[in-house]
Design a protein around this motif. Structure first.
Motif, PDB file in Angstrom:
ATOM      1  N   GLU A 341       0.834  -1.204   0.000  1.00 42.23           N
ATOM      2  CA  GLU A 341       0.000   0.000   0.000  1.00 42.23           C
ATOM      3  C   GLU A 341       0.866   1.250   0.000  1.00 42.23           C
ATOM      4  O   GLU A 341       0.620   2.191  -0.752  1.00 42.23           O
ATOM      5  CB  GLU A 341      -0.929  -0.017   1.217  1.00 42.23           C
ATOM      6  N   ARG A 342       1.888   1.252   0.848  1.00 41.02           N
ATOM      7  CA  ARG A 342       2.749   2.436   0.899  1.00 41.02           C
ATOM      8  C   ARG A 342       3.505   2.622  -0.412  1.00 41.02           C
ATOM      9  O   ARG A 342       3.732   3.745  -0.862  1.00 41.02           O
ATOM     10  CB  ARG A 342       3.736   2.309   2.061  1.00 41.02           C
ATOM     11  N   LEU A 343       3.907   1.509  -1.029  1.00 40.06           N
ATOM     12  CA  LEU A 343       4.643   1.607  -2.278  1.00 40.06           C
ATOM     13  C   LEU A 343       3.739   2.038  -3.429  1.00 40.06           C
ATOM     14  O   LEU A 343       4.140   2.809  -4.296  1.00 40.06           O
ATOM     15  CB  LEU A 343       5.295   0.262  -2.613  1.00 40.06           C
ATOM     16  N   ALA A 344       2.511   1.518  -3.426  1.00 39.32           N
ATOM     17  CA  ALA A 344       1.612   1.791  -4.542  1.00 39.32           C
ATOM     18  C   ALA A 344       0.925   3.153  -4.415  1.00 39.32           C
ATOM     19  O   ALA A 344       0.735   3.854  -5.412  1.00 39.32           O
ATOM     20  CB  ALA A 344       0.555   0.692  -4.636  1.00 39.32           C
ATOM     21  N   ALA A 345       0.529   3.519  -3.217  1.00 41.87           N
ATOM     22  CA  ALA A 345      -0.214   4.770  -3.022  1.00 41.87           C
ATOM     23  C   ALA A 345       0.752   5.915  -2.800  1.00 41.87           C
ATOM     24  O   ALA A 345       0.700   6.619  -1.796  1.00 41.87           O
ATOM     25  CB  ALA A 345      -1.169   4.631  -1.839  1.00 41.87           C
ATOM     26  N   GLY A 346       1.631   6.107  -3.745  1.00 41.20           N
ATOM     27  CA  GLY A 346       2.625   7.162  -3.589  1.00 41.20           C
ATOM     28  C   GLY A 346       2.036   8.546  -3.673  1.00 41.20           C
ATOM     29  O   GLY A 346       2.537   9.479  -3.063  1.00 41.20           O
ATOM     30  N   SER A 347       0.949   8.711  -4.434  1.00 40.60           N
ATOM     31  CA  SER A 347       0.351  10.045  -4.589  1.00 40.60           C
ATOM     32  C   SER A 347      -0.617  10.338  -3.458  1.00 40.60           C
ATOM     33  O   SER A 347      -1.169   9.438  -2.848  1.00 40.60           O
ATOM     34  CB  SER A 347      -0.392  10.118  -5.926  1.00 40.60           C
ATOM     35  N   GLY A 348      -0.845  11.614  -3.235  1.00 40.53           N
ATOM     36  CA  GLY A 348      -1.807  12.018  -2.219  1.00 40.53           C
ATOM     37  C   GLY A 348      -3.205  11.559  -2.557  1.00 40.53           C
ATOM     38  O   GLY A 348      -3.985  11.185  -1.683  1.00 40.53           O
ATOM     39  N   GLU A 349      -3.551  11.540  -3.847  1.00 46.14           N
ATOM     40  CA  GLU A 349      -4.891  11.153  -4.260  1.00 46.14           C
ATOM     41  C   GLU A 349      -5.134   9.665  -4.000  1.00 46.14           C
ATOM     42  O   GLU A 349      -6.214   9.270  -3.557  1.00 46.14           O
ATOM     43  CB  GLU A 349      -5.093  11.463  -5.740  1.00 46.14           C
ATOM     44  N   GLY A 350      -4.104   8.850  -4.265  1.00 50.22           N
ATOM     45  CA  GLY A 350      -4.253   7.427  -4.006  1.00 50.22           C
ATOM     46  C   GLY A 350      -4.464   7.142  -2.528  1.00 50.22           C
ATOM     47  O   GLY A 350      -5.313   6.332  -2.157  1.00 50.22           O
ATOM     48  N   ALA A 351      -3.699   7.794  -1.682  1.00 50.74           N
ATOM     49  CA  ALA A 351      -3.863   7.603  -0.240  1.00 50.74           C
ATOM     50  C   ALA A 351      -5.232   8.087   0.219  1.00 50.74           C
ATOM     51  O   ALA A 351      -5.876   7.470   1.072  1.00 50.74           O
ATOM     52  CB  ALA A 351      -2.764   8.348   0.504  1.00 50.74           C
ATOM     53  N   ALA A 352      -5.701   9.196  -0.363  1.00 50.57           N
ATOM     54  CA  ALA A 352      -6.991   9.763   0.038  1.00 50.57           C
ATOM     55  C   ALA A 352      -8.146   8.829  -0.296  1.00 50.57           C
ATOM     56  O   ALA A 352      -9.080   8.667   0.499  1.00 50.57           O
ATOM     57  CB  ALA A 352      -7.202  11.118  -0.629  1.00 50.57           C
ATOM     58  N   ILE A 353      -8.099   8.182  -1.472  1.00 48.26           N
ATOM     59  CA  ILE A 353      -9.207   7.314  -1.853  1.00 48.26           C
ATOM     60  C   ILE A 353      -9.257   6.070  -0.969  1.00 48.26           C
ATOM     61  O   ILE A 353     -10.329   5.542  -0.666  1.00 48.26           O
ATOM     62  CB  ILE A 353      -9.136   6.941  -3.348  1.00 48.26           C
ATOM     63  N   LEU A 354      -8.088   5.604  -0.507  1.00 49.41           N
ATOM     64  CA  LEU A 354      -8.089   4.477   0.422  1.00 49.41           C
ATOM     65  C   LEU A 354      -8.722   4.864   1.756  1.00 49.41           C
ATOM     66  O   LEU A 354      -9.463   4.090   2.359  1.00 49.41           O
ATOM     67  CB  LEU A 354      -6.664   3.971   0.637  1.00 49.41           C
ATOM     68  N   ARG A 355      -8.418   6.062   2.225  1.00 49.85           N
ATOM     69  CA  ARG A 355      -9.059   6.528   3.463  1.00 49.85           C
ATOM     70  C   ARG A 355     -10.570   6.662   3.269  1.00 49.85           C
ATOM     71  O   ARG A 355     -11.358   6.331   4.156  1.00 49.85           O
ATOM     72  CB  ARG A 355      -8.451   7.868   3.883  1.00 49.85           C
ATOM     73  N   ASP A 356     -10.983   7.161   2.098  1.00 51.12           N
ATOM     74  CA  ASP A 356     -12.409   7.314   1.808  1.00 51.12           C
ATOM     75  C   ASP A 356     -13.103   5.958   1.839  1.00 51.12           C
ATOM     76  O   ASP A 356     -14.209   5.817   2.370  1.00 51.12           O
ATOM     77  CB  ASP A 356     -12.564   7.969   0.428  1.00 51.12           C
ATOM     78  N   LEU A 357     -12.444   4.943   1.261  1.00 54.16           N
ATOM     79  CA  LEU A 357     -13.008   3.599   1.280  1.00 54.16           C
ATOM     80  C   LEU A 357     -13.181   3.100   2.710  1.00 54.16           C
ATOM     81  O   LEU A 357     -14.228   2.561   3.078  1.00 54.16           O
ATOM     82  CB  LEU A 357     -12.107   2.655   0.491  1.00 54.16           C
ATOM     83  N   SER A 358     -12.154   3.281   3.521  1.00 47.72           N
ATOM     84  CA  SER A 358     -12.206   2.823   4.910  1.00 47.72           C
ATOM     85  C   SER A 358     -13.337   3.504   5.673  1.00 47.72           C
ATOM     86  O   SER A 358     -14.084   2.856   6.414  1.00 47.72           O
ATOM     87  CB  SER A 358     -10.860   3.096   5.593  1.00 47.72           C
ATOM     88  N   ASP A 359     -13.492   4.813   5.502  1.00 49.80           N
ATOM     89  CA  ASP A 359     -14.550   5.552   6.201  1.00 49.80           C
ATOM     90  C   ASP A 359     -15.932   5.045   5.808  1.00 49.80           C
ATOM     91  O   ASP A 359     -16.815   4.880   6.660  1.00 49.80           O
ATOM     92  CB  ASP A 359     -14.438   7.047   5.896  1.00 49.80           C
ATOM     93  N   ASN A 360     -16.145   4.819   4.522  1.00 50.97           N
ATOM     94  CA  ASN A 360     -17.459   4.367   4.070  1.00 50.97           C
ATOM     95  C   ASN A 360     -17.751   2.937   4.496  1.00 50.97           C
ATOM     96  O   ASN A 360     -18.900   2.600   4.798  1.00 50.97           O
ATOM     97  CB  ASN A 360     -17.564   4.514   2.550  1.00 50.97           C
ATOM     98  N   GLU A 361     -16.739   2.093   4.532  1.00 49.60           N
ATOM     99  CA  GLU A 361     -16.959   0.733   5.021  1.00 49.60           C
ATOM    100  C   GLU A 361     -17.340   0.740   6.497  1.00 49.60           C
ATOM    101  O   GLU A 361     -18.190  -0.041   6.932  1.00 49.60           O
ATOM    102  CB  GLU A 361     -15.708  -0.108   4.783  1.00 49.60           C
ATOM    103  N   ALA A 362     -16.733   1.641   7.264  1.00 49.28           N
ATOM    104  CA  ALA A 362     -17.125   1.782   8.671  1.00 49.28           C
ATOM    105  C   ALA A 362     -18.567   2.254   8.772  1.00 49.28           C
ATOM    106  O   ALA A 362     -19.319   1.823   9.658  1.00 49.28           O
ATOM    107  CB  ALA A 362     -16.190   2.757   9.376  1.00 49.28           C
ATOM    108  N   GLY A 363     -18.988   3.149   7.861  1.00 44.34           N
ATOM    109  CA  GLY A 363     -20.367   3.615   7.851  1.00 44.34           C
ATOM    110  C   GLY A 363     -21.358   2.503   7.563  1.00 44.34           C
ATOM    111  O   GLY A 363     -22.450   2.461   8.146  1.00 44.34           O
ATOM    112  N   VAL A 364     -20.987   1.585   6.661  1.00 50.60           N
ATOM    113  CA  VAL A 364     -21.841   0.436   6.379  1.00 50.60           C
ATOM    114  C   VAL A 364     -22.032  -0.409   7.638  1.00 50.60           C
ATOM    115  O   VAL A 364     -23.148  -0.833   7.973  1.00 50.60           O
ATOM    116  CB  VAL A 364     -21.234  -0.414   5.245  1.00 50.60           C
ATOM    117  N   GLN A 365     -20.941  -0.653   8.353  1.00 49.21           N
ATOM    118  CA  GLN A 365     -21.034  -1.449   9.578  1.00 49.21           C
ATOM    119  C   GLN A 365     -21.929  -0.776  10.609  1.00 49.21           C
ATOM    120  O   GLN A 365     -22.731  -1.433  11.288  1.00 49.21           O
ATOM    121  CB  GLN A 365     -19.633  -1.683  10.135  1.00 49.21           C
ATOM    122  N   GLU A 366     -21.808   0.528  10.724  1.00 43.15           N
ATOM    123  CA  GLU A 366     -22.639   1.266  11.682  1.00 43.15           C
ATOM    124  C   GLU A 366     -24.110   1.167  11.310  1.00 43.15           C
ATOM    125  O   GLU A 366     -24.978   0.947  12.169  1.00 43.15           O
ATOM    126  CB  GLU A 366     -22.199   2.733  11.715  1.00 43.15           C
TER     127      GLU A 366
END
Length: 815
Positions: A341-366
């Motif tokens: 993940e650290r090697l592949a998500a070198g750009s700020g946009e790539g890291a941001a979309i992974l965080r967005d995915l994590s937040d929304n998956e947490a929302g589904v669980q809630e």
């Protein structure tokens, strides 16, 4: 009021928020209330509960131990609040896997509450007996579990006798469901059916057929009905289990254990009734949700589908491959994924979309939790409008997750594997293999059911059943490990005075038997290959593949045909690590190597004096480190020796400047004695020089906080490869920690290494790398091993105890 609010937040499963509230409440209560005020002890118990439920069972145990001691002193052992604290202590121990401790506390609670009729005591007794019954059932002590659960149910009926539906209270239903499962496990099928049927009818009457509570008992009802010899009964069971799956899929997360178990049973029923295609569709829904079906059921359905032509062999094989990657979402594999993940998500946009995915998956669980809570209410208490709103919110959140995953697949394909979007396909794997390379996957015990193997080359692939059972392979691995267990001159915590350690005869027949069972079925695909990547599961994680024996043993004087004579070997922490070499990430670090060797162990006035005084000095490692540093053309100052080989110096260095980090020292495992009080180390560590505010033990947790860019880390030490037994977690905490910190590959050992042969191996390996920098790291390792194995000046080195302990894990070669 604050206490009640915190209790309410805990009941709503908002555990992190509850922990903060509980800390505030307990602190205020401790400051303002007298020690005889019951609210003080209730507040402390609430804090313990919040620690456990937020995932900090260790903190809960520590706190509960202190609170229990004080409560026993001030209130007495038999006071209900003291017993309530003991209950929290038992739960913390259970969460930590301390089965005997937890059971002892639960049993003591039952003893202390005895036949007391005080409702508070009855509640504590019922709770303790119920949770004891769950534990006994989980560990196969079914008759004991049945007795505990019957006693708990009896107490619960007394407690709830004044309520409107006393037989349908959650505590009674939970204990009854566990009892039904125990009866089923005891093969008392008629008794199971007779017990479940009236409960199921009552639950349907009060809660409705779409309630998760109905689903709990309907699942057991389906099991009692199912009979593959009677199509009508099998069909009814499948219909009921399908309803159960639909209810839990609507109300629970995709990885919920009840949902996964119900899908497993439904898939197995479908496969056994000649519907393997439908079965695989059911298992596929589990896999789509990033959960894991039960291995023996799923692989049975895949094999049946291939046999009957529902799926062709290629599709079934690809599904096996995908499944084997999916089950690697822990330990070393997770550390590898985070590195990718650290090697592949070198750009700020790539890291941001992974965080967005994590937040929304947490929302589904809630959202699923809120809906599940609503559906757990009796029918007359539900709010139809709110239920519709909850369902709409859940659908919207699920759609958002789907859209993000689609965007990742489209715009950031390199992130798909580490964000749960996809495993490597056979074609992906083949694209990372050279003409003379193959990937060998050995599943030897992590799954329920038949062990299996798979071989993938650049042009072909096959999968096959392994003839030996997981138990047979584990015994074979243990026999080999006994024969290589050196204690003479080794780099471990062995006491200085242990100097005699004759090596046992190596069981060549056993090593050949393992080769025949696990690798020989794929030999045709391995013809002409020189480099094997191994993905190991189960017992084989505790053994270096290079010491397997390819040909049947000959007579006396006949050379042993070791696997290392045929192939160089790389062990993968996960299949996805094949990608690592292609993930460039940042530019290669500017400095070649930083080495630590020959640390000082007799530093006075250090806290862990007991362990340090037991560590033998390693003066020969100074020459080892110097030779390796010289092979890189690095200055001599790159070798930190003696007092300079300190933990403080390691932490002060700019570690991400180095391509190789090298440690030649003692490797310590959890349980080694460290400290003047004789307390054992709680985690593995490397022994370095103490001082500068550091105790000289570089622990796994400290390593994981570092930031590395290293192509590889060499641990020329002991016990750095695997867990404590065959089949344990594939890589040790030290190896995982370095990988998490950023190491692409590691050189680690499977057992205590003999120091002189280790010096020779490492010096030769890096001399070869220096002479031929284009050579694969695995090939250089093989050449160094063969030089030791064939060294006539040291005939004892022909034993695998000397040449085989080190394995290369991961891919240090940048492509």
């Amino acid at each position: 009021m604050e206490y009640l609010i915190t209790d309410s937040v805990i009941r709503q499963a908002r555990y992190d928020e509850a922990l903060e509230l509980a800390r505030t409440v307990a602190s205020r209560a401790n400051r303002l209330l007298n020690t005889d005020d019951e609210l003080l002890w209730q507040s402390l118990n609430l804090l313990i509960q919040a620690h456990t439920q937020s995932g900090d069972a260790s903190g809960a145990q520590s706190l509960a131990t202190n609170v229990l001691a004080e409560a026993e002193r001030r209130l007495g052992e038999g006071h209900y609040l003291t017993i309530a604290t003991r209950l929290q202590l038992a739960r913390a121990a259970r969460s930590l896997g301390q089965v005997d401790v937890a059971e002892a506390h639960f049993a003591r609670i039952a003893e202390l509450t005895g036949r007391q009729t005080d409702p508070r005591m009855t509640q504590l007794r019922a709770t303790a007996l119920g949770e004891l019954g769950y534990m006994q059932a989980a560990h196969g002590r079914l008759e004991e579990a049945l007795a505990s659960l019957d006693a708990a149910i009896g107490d619960y009926k007394t407690i709830y006798s004044v309520l409107k539906h006393p037989d349908l209270q959650p505590d009674i239903l939970e204990a009854s469901a566990t009892k039904a499962k125990v009866l089923w496990a005891l093969d008392r099928f008629e008794e199971t059916g007779a017990f479940v049927k009236p409960i199921l009818a009552r639950v349907e009457e009060v809660y409705g057929r779409d309630s998760s509570r109905w689903a709990v008992f309907a699942r057991i009802e389906a099991l009692t009905i199912y009979d593959e010899e009677r199509p009508e009964d099998a069909g009814r069971a499948i219909d009921i289990m399908s309803e159960v799956v639909a209810i839990w899929a609507d109300q629970r997360s995709a990885s919920d254990s009840d949902l996964v178990e119900a899908r497993d049973m439904l898939g197995f029923m479908l496969a056994r009734t000649d519907r393997p295609g439908d079965a695989l569709n059911v298992f596929g829904r589990t896999l789509e949700g990033d959960a894991l079906p039960r291995g023996d059921y799923y692989l049975y359905a895949l094999a049946l589908a291939a046999k009957e032509g529902v799926w062709d062999a290629t599709r079934a094989g690809n599904s096996v491959l995908d499944y084997l990657q999916t089950i690697q979402a822990f330990g070393a594999a997770r550390a590898q994924a985070q590195l990718n993940e650290r090697l592949a998500a070198g750009s700020g946009e790539g890291a941001a979309i992974l965080r967005d995915l994590s937040d929304n998956e947490a929302g589904v669980q809630e959202a699923q939790l809120r809906l599940s809570t609503m559906m757990g209410l009796p029918i007359e208490e539900r709010d139809a409008a709110e239920e519709q709103t909850l369902r709409a919110d859940l659908r919207a959140r699920q759609d958002a997750v789907g859209e993000i995953r689609q965007r990742i697949d489209t715009e950031f394909p390199s992130l798909a594997a580490i964000s749960g979007g996809a495993s490597l396909t056979k074609e992906d794997i083949q694209s990372h293999l050279g003409e003379d390379e193959a990937l060998v996957i050995l599943e030897t015990g992590a799954l329920d059911g038949q062990p299996m193997g798979m071989v993938i080359t650049r042009d072909d692939a096959m999968w096959y059943s392994i003839s030996d059972t997981a138990s047979q392979m584990q015994k074979a691995v243990e026999a080999i490990r006994v024969s290589v267990n050196l204690t003479l001159g080794v780099r471990s915590a062995a006491p200085k005075q242990k100097r005699d350690a004759p090596t046992a005869a190596f069981p060549v027949n056993v090593a050949h038997g393992l080769y025949e069972a696990m690798i020989a079925p794929g030999e045709d695909l391995l013809a002409g290959k020189r480099h094997l990547y191994f993905d190991l599961r189960g017992a084989m994680t505790a053994l270096p593949p290079q010491l397997l024996v390819v040909s049947p043993p000959g007579g006396e004087g006949t050379a042993t045909d070791w696997l290392v004579r045929h192939y160089s070997v790389t062990v993968l922490p996960s299949i996805s690590s094949l990608r690592t070499a292609g993930l460039a990430g940042a530019a290669s670090p500017p400095r070649p190597i930083l080495a630590f060797a020959d640390p000082v162990f007799d530093v006075e006035q250090t806290a862990p004096a007991t362990l340090r005084s037991a560590l033998a000095p390693l003066p020969e490692t100074a020459d080892e480190a110097g030779s390796v540093v010289a092979a890189f053309g690095a200055p001599s100052s790159a070798a930190r020796l003696g007092a300079d080989a300190s933990e403080a110096a390691f932490k002060a260095a700019k570690l991400d400047d180095y391509r190789v980090l090298y440690f030649a020292t003692h490797g310590l495992v959890a349980g080694d004695i460290a400290g003047t009080d004789g307390a054992p180390l709680s985690e593995p560590a490397l022994a370095l020089t103490a001082g500068g505010g550091e105790d000289g033990f570089l622990t796994a947790s400290e390593i994981s906080q570092m930031r590395l860019e290293a192509d590889w880390v060499v641990l020329s030490a002991c016990n750095t490869a695997v867990g404590e037994r065959p089949g344990a977690e594939p890589l040790s905490g030290l190896a995982q920690a370095f990988m998490y910190a950023g190491a692409r590959a590691l050189m680690v050992s499977h057992w205590p290494v003999e120091s002189k042969s280790a010096v020779r191996l490492m010096t030769d390996l890096f001399a070869i790398r220096s002479r031929s920098p284009e050579m694969r790291a695995a090939d250089a390792h093989r050449e160094a091993v063969l030089a030791i194995l064939d060294d006539r000046g040291h005939p004892e080195w022909s034993h695998p105890a000397y040449w085989a302990p080190f394995i290369l894990v991961g891919v240090p070669d940048r492509r």
